[in-house]
Design an enzyme around this catalytic site. Structure first.
Site, short mmCIF file in Angstrom:
data_model
loop_
_atom_site.label_atom_id
_atom_site.label_comp_id
_atom_site.label_asym_id
_atom_site.label_seq_id
_atom_site.Cartn_x
_atom_site.Cartn_y
_atom_site.Cartn_z
N LYS A 128 35.92 27.81 34.12
CA LYS A 128 37.21 28.46 33.58
C LYS A 128 37.34 28.27 31.91
O LYS A 128 37.82 29.12 31.36
CB LYS A 128 38.22 28.11 34.52
N LYS A 171 30.16 38.91 45.32
CA LYS A 171 31.62 38.74 46.34
C LYS A 171 32.41 39.83 46.17
O LYS A 171 32.58 40.22 44.68
CB LYS A 171 31.90 37.50 46.13
N LYS A 188 38.76 41.43 43.20
CA LYS A 188 39.82 42.32 42.70
C LYS A 188 39.41 42.55 41.00
O LYS A 188 40.19 43.60 40.54
CB LYS A 188 41.23 41.60 42.74
#
Length: 339
Positions: A118, A201, A204
């Site tokens: 991240k 996967k 959203k």
């Protein structure tokens, strides 16, 4: 030092990042609902403190937190059977996290693969919260003395860190106070893939809305997305080995199995040899039957959030009956005056 026997207790949390989809339902919400009533106390949490480790629009965060709560309830998580909470309403989470910040080592945090992923090459610009949030995750779990946590593959490392923090605290202070929480590794069909690309996967963040079934989609939209899902030209196999190297076919069969509470083998026994022209309508009908009532109930709850807010406030009161004594004892162990 005598070994402590901890009361079995399950904890799990989901970030209120918005736009719940089928992967969230099959991988978490449905499993949480199914696990109720088995004699083990369960706490399910909307982890909004974790969400703000990256920038958030305040209005969106508030809406997403309530929508996630609506998703829990509509999926069958019963506030009468489980404790349903919003993390920031139970201050002991953050208070214990500070203790754990002082227990955990910088090297431990720096090895977290999610931190590396991240923060990337711009780690100097990442928030301190993003670096330290595994200590907060440990506090989320251990403030309840939770003995078991359902985890996916991406969270196993953080649970290992939770165990390390508990063990170091116990060792440093000569106590057997925090349990070494056990992972509950979820089985097949938790990893729901994109309807447009079976190698990715369901997410959203995918720019194509057709790649996912949102938990807010109505019946017509659900059926349309299933009918248009990517497939291959071959018939479904009768044996599971026949799904190898057929990611889209495997994904749709997995979804059918999970929604219908069957094994993949059972689904293939019923549909083996049939074309997707037969299988897709059956999957669409099943998905609408299972999911449309959830989206309808979510819409009802979100139309008047008073009910959601009341349930979360009550959940916080129930949670603090557990967390306040555990934090008080932690402070006493550490040597906080007045604890």
């Amino acid at each position: 030092m005598t070994e402590t026997t901890f009361t079995p207790r399950v904890f799990s949390g989901i970030q209120p990042s918005g736009d719940l989809h089928l992967g969230n339902y099959l991988g978490a919400l449905k499993r949480f609902a199914d696990a109720q009533g088995k004699g083990v106390q369960s706490i399910y949490c909307m982890v909004d403190l974790h969400a703000i480790t990256v920038p958030q629009n305040p209005a969106d965060l508030k809406r997403s937190t309530r929508e996630l709560c609506a998703g829990f309830i509509a999926s069958g998580v019963d506030p009468e059977k489980s404790i349903l909470i919003n993390q920031s309403q139970v201050p002991e989470h953050a208070q214990l996290a500070w203790i754990f910040n002082c227990v955990a080592r910088m090297g431990w945090m720096g090895r977290m693969t999610q931190w590396k992923d991240k923060a990337g090459k711009n780690a100097e610009a990442a928030s301190l919260g993003l670096f330290a949030y595994p200590a907060l995750m440990a506090a989320d779990i251990l403030i309840y003395h939770a003995t078991h946590v359902p985890v996916g593959e991406d969270q196993k490392q953080h649970l290992e860190l939770t165990r390390d923090i508990a063990a170091k605290f116990n060792h440093d202070y000569g106590v057997d106070f925090f349990p070494l929480t056990e992972p509950v590794i979820e089985g097949a069909a938790t990893r729901v893939m994109s309807l447009r690309d079976g190698s990715k996967k369901m997410s959203k963040s995918d720019p194509s809305d057709a790649s996912r079934i949102n938990m807010t989609d109505d019946a017509d939209t659900i059926a349309k997305k299933i009918r248009k899902a990517k497939t291959d030209p071959d018939a479904l196999p009768s044996e599971i080995e026949g799904l190898k190297d057929r990611p889209e076919a495997r994904n749709l069969v997995n979804i059918f199995a999970a929604l219908n509470e069957q094994t993949v083998e059972q689904v293939l026994a019923d549909f083996g040899g049939q074309q997707f022209g037969t299988f897709k309508p059956a999957l669409a009908e099943l998905a609408v039957t299972k999911l449309a009532p959830i989206s309808t109930e979510m819409a009802r709850l979100m139309n008047d959030v008073t009910e959601i807010d009341k349930l979360l406030a009550r959940g916080a009161e129930q949670a603090r009956e557990i967390t306040a004594p555990i934090l008080k004892k932690t402070y006493e162990i550490v040597g906080m005056v007045g604890s």
